[in-house]
Design an enzyme around this catalytic site. Structure first.
Site, short mmCIF file in Angstrom:
data_model
loop_
_atom_site.label_atom_id
_atom_site.label_comp_id
_atom_site.label_asym_id
_atom_site.label_seq_id
_atom_site.Cartn_x
_atom_site.Cartn_y
_atom_site.Cartn_z
N MET A 1 10.59 22.53 57.10
CA MET A 1 12.05 22.62 56.97
C MET A 1 12.44 24.08 56.70
O MET A 1 12.09 24.93 57.46
CB MET A 1 12.55 21.69 55.85
CG MET A 1 12.32 20.24 56.18
SD MET A 1 13.55 19.59 57.34
CE MET A 1 14.80 18.98 56.24
N CYS A 2 13.16 24.36 55.67
CA CYS A 2 13.83 25.62 55.39
C CYS A 2 15.11 25.69 56.22
O CYS A 2 15.18 25.16 57.31
CB CYS A 2 13.00 26.87 55.70
SG CYS A 2 11.57 27.09 54.67
#
Lengths: 298, 227
Positions: A1-2
Site C-alpha cells: 500500500m502506501c
C-alpha cells in the site's frame, strides 16, 4: 500500500493554499498507510542563502542553543524557525559545505531532513492528519509539494523511515511499492562511498538517484536508469527546485492517477486524493503510463 | 427512481440497500451521487435493477455483479466489474488496471481506455473497450471475448486459454502462446453483436482475431524431461 500525492501549481494565486490542498489530499489517503507521514514543500527561496530542515528528539533544548552555536562556528547570519520537532535553518550560501560538520559537533543526534534553498521536509510517525496538524502544513504556502503516508513493509516504523527522502540539493522522493534488490544495491552504493543511514528500501532508491546525479546524470536520466537498476515495485514521485516528476516501474501494479487543469498538475495514488481540488470535474484525468518519465517545470 | 447521496449516507448503507433488492423489485432505477472516488460501490448486486453512478469511482466498482445494469458517468479505479457473473457495466470514462478480471459472464463496456491487465483470467465475461488497453491484458484468459477498438499494449494474451481477443488497432506485442487467428464468419457475427451491445460503431471487418496457439496448456510428450 502506501499513499502518495503531489501538487504542482501553475496558477500563482493558489500558492497561499498549497499546504492546505496538499494536506487534504494526503489525509484522504490515510487508509493506504497509517504508520508515518511526511510532506515536502518548495517555498520562499532567498538568493545567496541555503536552507536546511533539521529534526531533533530533544527539540526544545537543542533548538534553543543551536542558533548562537551555528552563527559562531559558521561565522554568518543564521535564522531558524522552529516547528515542533523540526527546525528550518537558513545560513549564507558560502557556509553550506561546513553545515553538517558543525551541526554534528553540536549534537550528532540531530538529523538533516533536507538541504537546498527552497525545499523543506516535515515527517514523523503517525497519521497524515496528526502529522500535518503538528507542523501546521495547511498554513504553508509554496509553488509545489509532494506527500506520503506509509504502510511499512521493508523496514521499521521510524521518523527516518518516513518519506519524503532528500535525494540531493532541493530534491526529494516519495515511493509507493517495495524494492527487492535494496540490500545488494545498498552494499554497492556504500562501496562507492554513498552515505545510507537506515535499512529502508526507499532510502536506497533515493541514494541511488543522488549517486547517479553526482556522476553527471540529470534527474530525468537518473530516473530512466532506475528502471534498469531497481528491481521491485515502484511508483516514484520526485520533487525538484523547479518542478516535479513521476515514474512507474514497467509492471505498474502500484496505482497512480493524474489530473491537469490550467491551474495545476496533481498526482494521487487514487482518484479520492484529487476529488476536492478546484475544478476537478473538468480536469484532464489520466493514468500515467508504465516505464515512462513524466516531468513538469515552472 | 431512488437518489442516494454517498457522502451523506455512506457506502455500507448503499450496498446493503442494493443487496436487499430482489428479482421483482419495484425500485428498479437508482442514482448514486457524490461517489468521489469511493471504493466498492454497487458491489455484489443480485437483481435486475439499474444503478447510475454520477461521477468517478475507486476500486472494485460493480464487482461480482449479477443481473444489474450499472452505469458510471466518469472513470473507475482498479478492478471494475471484477468477477462479474451477469448483467452489464458501462463506464463512460477510463478504467484503471485489471478491469473485468476473472469475470464469469455479463458485458463490461469501457468507453474510454483501460490500463494494464484488462480481462486478466477472464472466465466467460465479454469486455468491449472503445479505446486502448494496457500491457498484460487477457493474461491466462480462459473464456469469453475481449474486443478492443484501439490499440493493445505489450504481452497481449500471455498464457491464453480459450478466450477470443479482437483488436482493431496495433498490438505492441503478443504474449507467450498467443497468436493471430483467421477471422471466420461466425467471429464476424459475434463481433457485430458485441459491438452493437456496446454501442460502438466500429466495423467487424476492421478487427484482427487473436487466440491461443494451444502449445502451452496441452501436455506435450517432447517436454516430459522437463518435469
Amino acid at each position: 500500500m502506501c499513499g502518495i500525492v503531489g501538487l504542482f501549481l501553475k496558477d500563482i494565486s493558489l500558492e497561499a493554499n498549497l499546504g492546505n490542498l496538499l494536506s487534504d489530499m494526503l489525509i484522504s489517503m490515510s487508509d493506504r498507510g497509517p504508520d508515518s507521514a511526511g510532506i515536502a514543500i518548495y517555498a520562499d527561496k532567498e538568493t545567496g542563502r541555503s536552507k536546511f530542515t533539521i529534526q531533533s528528539e530533544n527539540a526544545k533544548t537543542d533548538f534553543a542553543a543551536l542558533p548562537n552555536y551555528l552563527s559562531k562556528h559558521l561565522n554568518c547570519n543564521v535564522e531558524t524557525k522552529v516547528n515542533d520537532t523540526h527546525s528550518v535553518v537558513k545560513i549564507d550560501e558560502s557556509a553550506t559545505s561546513k553545515f553538517s560538520e558543525v551541526l554534528a559537533s553540536f549534537n550528532p543526534e540531530i538529523r538533516i531532513m533536507s538541504r537546498g534553498s527552497s525545499l523543506e521536509i516535515y515527517k514523523e510517525v503517525g497519521l497524515p492528519k496528526q502529522v500535518t496538524q503538528r507542523f501546521n502544513i495547511p498554513q504553508m504556502s509554496g509553488r509545489h509539494g509532494i506527500g506520503h503516508t506509509r504502510m511499512a513493509t521493508e523496514s521499521a516504523v521510524t521518523t527516518m523511515g518516513a518519506h519524503p527522502f532528500n535525494t540531493g540539493l532541493d530534491q526529494c522522493l516519495v515511493h509507493n511499492g517495495s524494492l527487492s534488490n535494496h540490500n545488494s544495491l545498498r552494499r554497492r552504493l556504500r562501496r562507492e562511498g554513498v552515505h545510507i543511514e537506515t535499512e529502508n528500501d526507499t532510502e536506497v532508491g533515493a541514494a541511488y538517484l543522488t549517486w547517479k546525479m553526482q556522476n553527471g546524470a540529470t534527474l530525468g536520466e537518473a530516473l530512466e536508469s532506475s528502471l534498469e537498476d531497481l528491481d521491485g515495485f515502484f511508483t516514484f514521485v520526485v520533487g525538484t527546485e523547479d518542478g516535479f516528476g513521476v515514474v512507474r516501474d514497467p509492471i505498474a501494479c502500484k496505482p497512480a492517477v493524474m489530473a491537469e487543469t490550467d491551474q495545476y498538475v496533481a498526482f494521487g495514488s487514487e482518484y479520492r486524493a484529487l476529488v476536492n481540488l478546484p475544478e476537478i470535474e473538468t480536469a484532464h484525468v489520466w493514468e500515467p503510463e508504465p516505464a515512462t518519465v513524466y516531468f513538469w517545470k515552472h | 427512481m431512488l437518489e442516494f447521496d454517498l457522502q451523506e449516507n455512506g457506502l455500507r448503507k448503499l450496498n446493503s440497500a442494493l443487496h436487499d433488492q430482489k428479482e421483482n423489485s419495484n425500485q428498479t432505477v437508482w442514482k448514486v451521487t457524490n461517489p468521489k472516488g469511493s471504493h466498492s460501490i454497487a458491489v455484489g448486486i443480485d437483481a435486475p435493477i439499474e444503478v447510475n453512478i454520477e461521477g468517478s469511482t475507486g476500486y472494485y466498482c460493480g464487482g461480482m455483479n449479477k443481473q444489474a445494469n450499472i452505469n458510471v458517468k466518469g472513470s473507475v479505479g482498479p478492478g471494475v466489474a471484477e468477477n462479474m457473473m451477469s448483467g452489464k457495466v458501462v463506464i463512460d470514462g477510463d478504467a484503471s488496471q485489471y478491469a473485468g478480471a476473472t469475470g464469469h459472464g455479463g458485458l463490461l463496456v469501457i468507453k474510454g481506455n483501460a490500463s494494464s491487465r484488462c480481462g486478466i483470467s477472464m472466465k466467460g465475461i465479454n469486455i468491449v473497450v472503445h479505446g486502448n488497453i494496457g500491457h498484460m491484458s487477457a493474461f491466462m484468459a480462459q473464456s469469453g471475448n475481449l474486443v478492443v477498438c484501439g490499440d493493445a499494449g505489450d504481452a497481449l494474451g500471455d498464457s491464453l486459454y480459450e478466450a477470443k481477443l479482437f483488436v482493431r488497432g496495433k498490438v505492441k506485442s503478443l504474449g507467450a502462446d498467443c497468436e493471430k487467428k483467421e477471422m471466420r464468419p461466425e467471429h464476424l457475427e459475434l463481433l457485430e453483436q458485441l459491438l452493437s451491445d456496446a454501442e460502438c460503431d466500429a466495423k467487424p471487418e476492421e478487427f484482427t482475431r487473436y487466440g491461443s496457439a494451444r502449445k502451452l496448456y496441452n501436455f506435450n510428450i517432447d517436454n516430459s524431461d522437463a518435469y
